[in-house]
Scaffold this active site. Structure first.
Site, PDB file in Angstrom:
ATOM      1  N   TRP A 109      82.427  47.925  24.041  1.00 22.04           N
ATOM      2  CA  TRP A 109      82.142  47.064  25.191  1.00 22.04           C
ATOM      3  C   TRP A 109      82.745  45.673  25.036  1.00 22.04           C
ATOM      4  O   TRP A 109      83.319  45.126  25.981  1.00 22.04           O
ATOM      5  CB  TRP A 109      80.628  47.007  25.451  1.00 22.04           C
ATOM      6  CG  TRP A 109      80.163  48.339  25.963  1.00 22.04           C
ATOM      7  CD1 TRP A 109      79.464  49.286  25.273  1.00 22.04           C
ATOM      8  CD2 TRP A 109      80.452  48.915  27.243  1.00 22.04           C
ATOM      9  NE1 TRP A 109      79.292  50.405  26.056  1.00 22.04           N
ATOM     10  CE2 TRP A 109      79.884  50.204  27.264  1.00 22.04           C
ATOM     11  CE3 TRP A 109      81.135  48.466  28.375  1.00 22.04           C
ATOM     12  CZ2 TRP A 109      79.972  51.047  28.373  1.00 22.04           C
ATOM     13  CZ3 TRP A 109      81.224  49.293  29.481  1.00 22.04           C
ATOM     14  CH2 TRP A 109      80.645  50.568  29.474  1.00 22.04           C
ATOM     15  N   ASP A 152      76.973  39.443  25.992  1.00 17.38           N
ATOM     16  CA  ASP A 152      76.653  40.641  26.771  1.00 17.38           C
ATOM     17  C   ASP A 152      75.490  41.320  26.055  1.00 17.38           C
ATOM     18  O   ASP A 152      75.646  41.842  24.952  1.00 17.38           O
ATOM     19  CB  ASP A 152      77.890  41.545  26.814  1.00 17.38           C
ATOM     20  CG  ASP A 152      77.612  42.893  27.485  1.00 17.38           C
ATOM     21  OD1 ASP A 152      76.466  43.135  27.918  1.00 17.38           O
ATOM     22  OD2 ASP A 152      78.550  43.702  27.565  1.00 17.38           O
ATOM     23  N   LYS A 156      69.455  49.970  30.771  1.00 21.80           N
ATOM     24  CA  LYS A 156      69.081  50.401  29.428  1.00 21.80           C
ATOM     25  C   LYS A 156      67.597  50.086  29.212  1.00 21.80           C
ATOM     26  O   LYS A 156      66.765  50.967  29.179  1.00 21.80           O
ATOM     27  CB  LYS A 156      69.922  49.649  28.386  1.00 21.80           C
ATOM     28  CG  LYS A 156      71.406  49.549  28.712  1.00 21.80           C
ATOM     29  CD  LYS A 156      72.153  50.816  28.419  1.00 21.80           C
ATOM     30  CE  LYS A 156      73.648  50.598  28.654  1.00 21.80           C
ATOM     31  NZ  LYS A 156      74.433  51.790  28.374  1.00 21.80           N
TER      32      LYS A 156
END
Lengths: 390, 390
Positions: free
Chosen positions: B133, B200, B224
């Site tokens: 990511w 992030d 999530k």
């Protein structure tokens, strides 16, 4: 059966009843104390769709999971996404050379994505402005192209396509098929010759049959006719995919989403699921021809009520451009009375009738999911209110 | 009470039971035939949150409407949005000079928004890459700035911040606090001096207390730990708002969302609502200190099971960088056995344990909402499987 808010007594059986609780007869087509919700969006959804989502909330079809908990790459959600797309293709008879994309960010994000995908900074793009939303699209396009104002409506009528100043080299012609605030709607596909035609159909998507093949791109935020806020559907002709400028954010590039079946990153799964249930229902009900006829019937009830009020109610839009989805109206002789109108409808369980802040008055949004009984109840109230206050 | 999928017999009462249906004792903390869902995201949500959403589906608190049907500008949803923000501020103790934005498009959209809002094309931006990511974020930033790779991890460990090559004039330093695929997590806030630190936190947001004041921006996709896919939360220090380049798409400009309380256009109302229910629950349960301790306990069960397996199971990450959220593991002596492992766990109602396609093996995602009983059930199975197959 009453329509008062917070009622706990309303049940399925009320479908067949008409009970007087106010001086006005109100027929109730909803259950569980629900109201006739005339919101412009997010807007009313079919009750049976909500009931199915409710039933399957904790354990979708024996999967042991909620839709909200499933991997978007798992077989369960993959099936849901594929069926939603297939059903939409059936509903709109979408030709094979069009991709269906499920995106995020609302139509407002597409306002930037369109010129970034289809034009260079030096290219001309044509915009027809018939209200607040097409104006926003035009303004955003000015940042990314030589955006040309091809025609401008006056919130009352749609300028005839024969008068539009289409640029010789325009990369596309953009218009908004239904302006939610003004209540102005196109009744046919404008002829722009061999130009790429793009339409924002956020507020009348799947409310009527559309010849998709006449368009380069059709796009729509879902939160009017289709589902909850948070998903934007774009139907894009394949030859228009793959031309994004290098500086286009990855997430605004049609190619990224087309190549990844709208799953480059995690899509808005729940919103897609609800859209899928709505598509399925519309097919079962006979498709968009049937829905369109019903929508015409519903709108006629309100426009007739306005027309037959001897000027007590007024709708500013000329008949040929009147929206089947959003019906704005005022009480021109006594604007103060509009507050009373709204207050009284709220008491009767007819909500969100206040007009957009930029327009005032009232606005009845009567999307696909608004039962004709709700429209009739509003019309009945309008006549009653008129007779008491004329 | 069994955990087999499609079971219809599981009820609330099972909470107190332990019943043998396989050679393995499985304790069940879920109801309605639900499974232990180890998906990396979208992921398991608290059962009582789903139950509340289910109850209020057709008529939210007597409003007569579903959350999905409400105008985002109406008083009902306005209250929901304001409470969600207030509760998040309480949970994370967010200082007053930070805005909380509810956005769309996932963290992937923020990968472009960050340089567009904070840097010019000529500015240097610093990126630390510790997995898939942060690599994506770094790649996107190269389109919009002179993105510098300050440090690179090896999917096994986090390079010490003291070794990071921070550019003298970097507009910001970006890292990913928890890499979902590799299972690599930061255990403290990296010291980057007076640089603007951006993280992030998509996959460990609100899993632990965080000193927000040490950050310029924290952002996270919700799917999530927080809620359903379709909403991205950004916590942005006010002085970083208002500097977007002219070419920034309106919908990617922090200022637009900050000035309009995340309602420049229609926000993803349903997803925000579910996030709000989750925030409320976490506060009731004692906040993020309590949740963090529970998450440490849950992760320890799995990491201990791996460590005590005499090498039968292997986790590639060094202990100091192991994620509390995502636990990848393999069976190095016999990778073929991994398929059997996954098949057998599925039979026992432990789903989505297959590792990411780029890594293989297994991955147990054990976010806030995964009950400790689910983690224990997996650990019990791992021991049983090991003893049978060693």
């Amino acid at each position: 059966m009453q329509l008062y808010r917070n009622s706990n007594v309303c049940t399925r059986s009320c479908r067949k009843q008409q009970v007087v609780r106010s001086p006005l007869k109100i027929s109730c087509a909803l259950t569980q104390g629900r109201v006739y919700n005339f919101s412009a969006g997010p807007a009313i959804l079919p009750e049976d769709v909500l009931e199915q989502a409710q039933r399957d909330m904790l354990n979708w079809q024996g999967s042991g999971m909620s839709i909200m908990e499933m991997s978007h790459r798992g077989k369960e959600f993959d099936g849901i996404a594929k069926k939603a797309e297939a059903d939409l293709r059936t509903l709109l008879n979408i030709p094979a050379n069009y991709k269906v994309l499920f995106l995020q960010g609302g139509a407002s994000t597409q306002f930037a994505a369109l010129p970034l995908n289809l034009a260079s900074q030096e290219d001309v793009t044509d915009y027809v402005v018939t209200g607040a939303w097409s104006k926003k699209a035009y303004e955003e396009a000015q940042k990314y192209s030589k955006a040309n104002l091809s025609a401008k409506g006056d919130n009352k009528s749609i300028p005839s396509p024969s008068t539009w100043k289409i640029s010789k080299d325009a990369k596309y012609v953009h218009y908004c098929d239904n302006e939610t605030i003004g209540g102005v709607e196109f009744k046919s596909v404008p002829d722009v010759g061999d130009r790429v035609l793009i339409s924002d159909m956020s507020s009348n998507f799947i409310s009527k049959p559309v010849d998709v093949s006449k368009y380069g791109i059709i796009y729509a935020g879902a939160q009017k006719n289709v589902g909850p806020a948070g998903v934007t559907i774009a139907i894009v002709r394949e030859d228009l995919i793959g031309h994004a400028r290098p500086e286009t954010p990855t997430m605004l590039d049609f190619k990224i989403h087309a190549e990844n079946d709208s799953m480059y990153n995690t899509p808005p799964c729940w919103a897609m699921y609800i859209c899928g249930l709505v598509f399925e229902k519309l097919i079962k009900q006979g498709g968009l021809e049937v829905q369109h006829k019903l929508n015409e019937k519903k709108a006629k009830i309100l426009y007739d009520t306005i027309a037959n009020s001897n000027g007590f109610y007024s709708n500013p839009v000329e008949p040929a451009s009147r929206s089947l989805m959003n019906v704005p109206f005022t009480i021109p002789s006594n604007p103060d009375m509009e507050k009373t109108f709204i207050k009284e409808t709220e008491k009767l369980g007819m909500l969100q009738l206040k007009g957009h802040r930029s327009v005032g008055g009232m606005r009845a949004s009567i999307y696909n999911a608004m039962p004709i009984e709700g429209v009739q109840a509003l019309a009945d109230f309008m006549k009653d209110f008129h007779s008491k206050n004329a």
